[in-house]
Enzyme design. Structure first.
Site, mmCIF file in Angstrom:
data_model
loop_
_atom_site.group_PDB
_atom_site.id
_atom_site.type_symbol
_atom_site.label_atom_id
_atom_site.label_comp_id
_atom_site.label_asym_id
_atom_site.label_seq_id
_atom_site.Cartn_x
_atom_site.Cartn_y
_atom_site.Cartn_z
ATOM 1 N N ARG A 74 0.865 -1.180 0.000
ATOM 2 C CA ARG A 74 0.000 0.000 0.000
ATOM 3 C C ARG A 74 0.896 1.223 0.000
ATOM 4 O O ARG A 74 2.113 1.108 0.082
ATOM 5 C CB ARG A 74 -1.016 -0.002 1.172
ATOM 6 C CG ARG A 74 -0.650 -0.721 2.431
ATOM 7 C CD ARG A 74 0.308 -0.052 3.352
ATOM 8 N NE ARG A 74 0.149 1.365 3.445
ATOM 9 C CZ ARG A 74 1.114 2.210 3.687
ATOM 10 N NH1 ARG A 74 2.350 1.768 3.853
ATOM 11 N NH2 ARG A 74 0.910 3.504 3.765
ATOM 12 N N GLY A 75 0.271 2.401 -0.124
ATOM 13 C CA GLY A 75 1.047 3.615 -0.308
ATOM 14 C C GLY A 75 1.140 3.883 -1.807
ATOM 15 O O GLY A 75 1.471 2.973 -2.580
ATOM 16 N N ARG A 81 -7.437 -0.490 -6.808
ATOM 17 C CA ARG A 81 -7.735 0.588 -5.846
ATOM 18 C C ARG A 81 -7.923 1.888 -6.644
ATOM 19 O O ARG A 81 -7.119 2.174 -7.531
ATOM 20 C CB ARG A 81 -6.623 0.763 -4.800
ATOM 21 C CG ARG A 81 -6.569 -0.374 -3.785
ATOM 22 C CD ARG A 81 -5.620 -0.064 -2.641
ATOM 23 N NE ARG A 81 -6.251 0.770 -1.613
ATOM 24 C CZ ARG A 81 -5.594 1.270 -0.573
ATOM 25 N NH1 ARG A 81 -4.299 1.047 -0.419
ATOM 26 N NH2 ARG A 81 -6.230 2.011 0.331
ATOM 27 N N ASP A 112 -2.216 10.736 -1.989
ATOM 28 C CA ASP A 112 -2.586 9.703 -2.966
ATOM 29 C C ASP A 112 -2.923 10.317 -4.312
ATOM 30 O O ASP A 112 -2.786 9.681 -5.347
ATOM 31 C CB ASP A 112 -3.742 8.859 -2.448
ATOM 32 C CG ASP A 112 -3.228 7.883 -1.413
ATOM 33 O OD1 ASP A 112 -3.050 8.317 -0.252
ATOM 34 O OD2 ASP A 112 -2.929 6.733 -1.778
ATOM 35 N N ASN A 162 -5.637 12.184 0.705
ATOM 36 C CA ASN A 162 -4.684 11.367 1.469
ATOM 37 C C ASN A 162 -5.485 10.577 2.499
ATOM 38 O O ASN A 162 -6.710 10.738 2.617
ATOM 39 C CB ASN A 162 -3.622 12.266 2.128
ATOM 40 C CG ASN A 162 -2.480 11.449 2.713
ATOM 41 O OD1 ASN A 162 -1.912 10.592 2.040
ATOM 42 N ND2 ASN A 162 -2.149 11.677 3.965
ATOM 43 N N LYS A 163 -4.805 9.755 3.237
ATOM 44 C CA LYS A 163 -5.447 8.871 4.215
ATOM 45 C C LYS A 163 -6.475 9.612 5.063
ATOM 46 O O LYS A 163 -6.238 10.730 5.512
ATOM 47 C CB LYS A 163 -4.344 8.254 5.088
ATOM 48 C CG LYS A 163 -4.790 7.326 6.191
ATOM 49 C CD LYS A 163 -5.690 6.201 5.735
ATOM 50 C CE LYS A 163 -5.126 5.387 4.589
ATOM 51 N NZ LYS A 163 -6.192 4.552 3.931
#
Ligand code: MRU
Length: 347
Positions: free
Chosen positions: A47-48, A90, A238, A248-249
């Site tokens: 991930r990332g 994703r 992201d 982002n998260k």
């Protein structure tokens, strides 16, 4: 650089560190089909944003590598199918689509007229994507260096380190580099509900780099800004839209609001591969919705909500550009007005 690797290519095998199991276990999984790689991205073995891009690139190389035919057009057709499967893994991190587009430029090149040529060209391209990612991260860290006070308390969200990239990291790379250069940093590590990338992964990396830190719950950032004093926040991205709005998260937006209220600089570290000039603003960024069970259960195991309770689980949020002090890229630090200055970066 590190004793661990988020992703490696080993003679026809994509090897990835299973980030779902960290920090309890350090387990590497081997993948030999693009469908397996797509599933590893979806289930967050890897991930990332930059790491996802590299995984997709190597995932495509598996097609010509394991082809059982000499018919180059048949292999190209299979690459088209694999491209679609990987694209569906994703939706938010634009690096996935950037890497697949870059690979597509190669595999649709008609001058690659044998399976061997196609295979060699795709492997070289995936290696280039991986190598450039590390170089980009080092450049981001160097550009950020003057922005970091010699002694600073920093809030970091999610995981943006070597695990989230091919190596070194973006926002966490900035912290690591400043520490290596002798700056006295103390990191408040947002735990990052619900997948706990901060508590599990960022803390694991910071221990290895010798950077002092404390894990805090996500909702504590305002408290620490008010009581302890925080010098800056630095987060990854992201997808950065053309106007600077940044996905982002989940929790990044709340952190930015708290930073704004306290006058704390809020930096986004992002390679230009994360900046999507085709997306005009944050409204147009697709936000991934993940299973409710990630919220109602801790790490999919221990239930913490009444059985059957509904839960919403957006994996990302959008921080409006007006709350971002600067976007730190490998090409330099970009300040507002972002629309104008990001466009200049790509000219
Ligand atoms: O859901 P994740 O763990 O893939 O989310 C990761 C992030 O939000 C990171 O901040 C972002 O991808 C940048 S990583 C250099």
């Amino acid at each position: 650089m590190n004793p661990f690797h988020s992703i490696q290519w080993i003679d026809g095998v994509v090897r990835m560190l299973d980030q779902r199991k960290l920090p309890a276990e350090t387990v590497y999984n081997d993948y030999t089909t693009p469908d397996q790689v797509a599933e590893a991205i979806r289930s967050m073995v890897i991930r990332g944003a930059p790491a996802i891009g590299a995984a997709a690139a190597y995932g495509l190389v598996l097609v010509p590598w394991h082809a059982r035919t000499d018919d180059v057009e048949a292999v190209r057709a299979e690459l088209g199918r694999a491209d679609e499967v990987l694209r569906a893994s994703r939706p938010t991190a634009v690096n996935l689509f950037w890497a697949l587009d870059r690979m597509k430029q190669r595999w649709t090149d008609p001058s690659l007229d044998t399976v061997t040529r196609l295979r060699d060209a795709l492997l070289a391209e995936a290696h280039a994507i991986a190598r450039e990612d590390v170089e980009i991260n080092m450049a981001i860290a160097r550009h950020a260096f003057p922005l970091i006070p010699d002694k600073a308390t920093v809030i970091h969200h999610c995981n943006t380190g070597s695990l989230a990239t091919v190596d070194y990291g973006t926002a966490l790379g900035i912290i690591r580099y400043a520490h290596e250069q002798g700056k006295e940093l103390f990191v408040l590590v947002d735990e990052t509900r619900p997948r706990l990338q901060g508590a599990r992964l960022t803390a694991w990396e910071l221990i290895q780099y010798g950077v002092p830190f404390q894990i805090i719950v996500d909702s504590a950032s305002g408290h620490f800004m008010r009581t302890m004093g925080v010098d800056l926040c630095v987060v990854g991205a992201d997808r950065v839209a053309a106007n600077g709005d940044t996905a982002n998260k989940i929790g990044t937006y709340n952190l930015a609001l708290a930073a704004h209220a306290h006058g704390v600089p809020f930096y986004v570290a992002a390679p230009t591969t994360t900046i999507d000039m085709a997306t005009p603003n944050g409204e147009a960024i697709p936000i991934e919705e993940r299973p409710a069970q990630e919220v109602t259960h801790v790490l999919g195991e221990c239930i913490i909500a009444p059985a059957g309770a509904a839960a919403a689980n957006p994996a990302f949020d959008v921080t409006p550009a007006r709350y971002i002090t600067a976007i730190i890229t490998e090409k330099g630090v970009v300040y507002p007005p972002f629309e104008e200055n990001l466009a200049r970066l790509f000219r």
